[in-house]
Enzyme design. Structure first.
Site, PDB file in Angstrom:
ATOM      1  N   ASP A 222      36.649 -27.909  32.039  1.00  0.00           N
ATOM      2  CA  ASP A 222      35.287 -28.391  32.281  1.00  0.00           C
ATOM      3  C   ASP A 222      34.971 -29.592  31.386  1.00  0.00           C
ATOM      4  OD1 ASP A 222      34.954 -26.246  34.057  1.00  0.00           O
ATOM      5  OD2 ASP A 222      34.027 -24.981  32.519  1.00  0.00           O
TER       6      ASP A 222
ATOM      7  N   ASP B 247      35.919 -18.864  31.170  1.00  0.00           N
ATOM      8  CA  ASP B 247      35.075 -19.719  30.333  1.00  0.00           C
ATOM      9  C   ASP B 247      34.926 -19.041  28.985  1.00  0.00           C
ATOM     10  OD1 ASP B 247      34.597 -21.749  32.214  1.00  0.00           O
ATOM     11  OD2 ASP B 247      32.910 -20.667  33.085  1.00  0.00           O
TER      12      ASP B 247
END
Length: 169
Positions: free
Chosen positions: A149, A131
């Protein structure tokens, strides 16, 4: 000559062949963009390094061993890979059975599929998801996320929009 009334051998009334397969380009695009951006971040940042882009947005390398918002952190990565594969199979079946003309649903499913597989690739290759998008306002930080995401969230939003649209039957 006898005509069969067996409905299983009759052609699908929707013109079903490889229904919505042409939307898989969007899934492939999501996977490619996700993996390229993650590799760029991994190559250029150390864990928790931060590059400010705006007063409210940083690039910050983080490792997520859990699911959304780090729930189930510490679970084996293969659990999440298996879950992503099951979701991918379900989405492919849904896309195959869904009417060809309903583009919004097909696009939303393709986005969710690409996002699920993009994160599954990370889990299989690295044991965690990379991330790096760090959105924050006045000390409050939204959990870091990535392109996969974002595609999943956008796909879910589009699915919701489709559900709210009036239908003509």
């Amino acid at each position: 000559m006898t005509l069969s009334t067996d409905k299983t051998s009759a052609p699908d009334e929707r013109g079903f062949q490889l229904q919505n397969v042409h939307w898989l380009w969007l899934s492939a695009l999501v996977i490619a963009a996700d993996q390229i951006t993650k590799q760029l971040v991994v190559n250029n940042l150390d864990l928790f390094d931060r590059i400010p882009l705006f007063s409210w947005l940083n690039l910050t390398l983080m490792h997520n061993t859990g699911a959304a918002f780090s729930i189930f952190a510490g679970a084996t990565p293969w659990f999440f890979v298996a879950l992503a594969v099951a979701v991918a199979v379900g989405i492919l079946v849904w896309m195959r059975r869904h009417p060809h003309g309903e583009r919004l649903v097909a696009a939303s499913l393709a986005l969710i599929l690409g996002g699920a597989l993009g994160n599954a690739i990370d889990r299989a290759a690295r044991g965690f998801v990379v991330d790096f998008v760090d959105f924050h306002i006045q000390g409050w930080h939204y959990p870091a996320f990535n392109v996969a995401d974002s595609a999943i969230v956008l796909g879910a939003i589009l699915m919701g929009v489709d559900m709210l649209r009036p239908r003509r039957y």
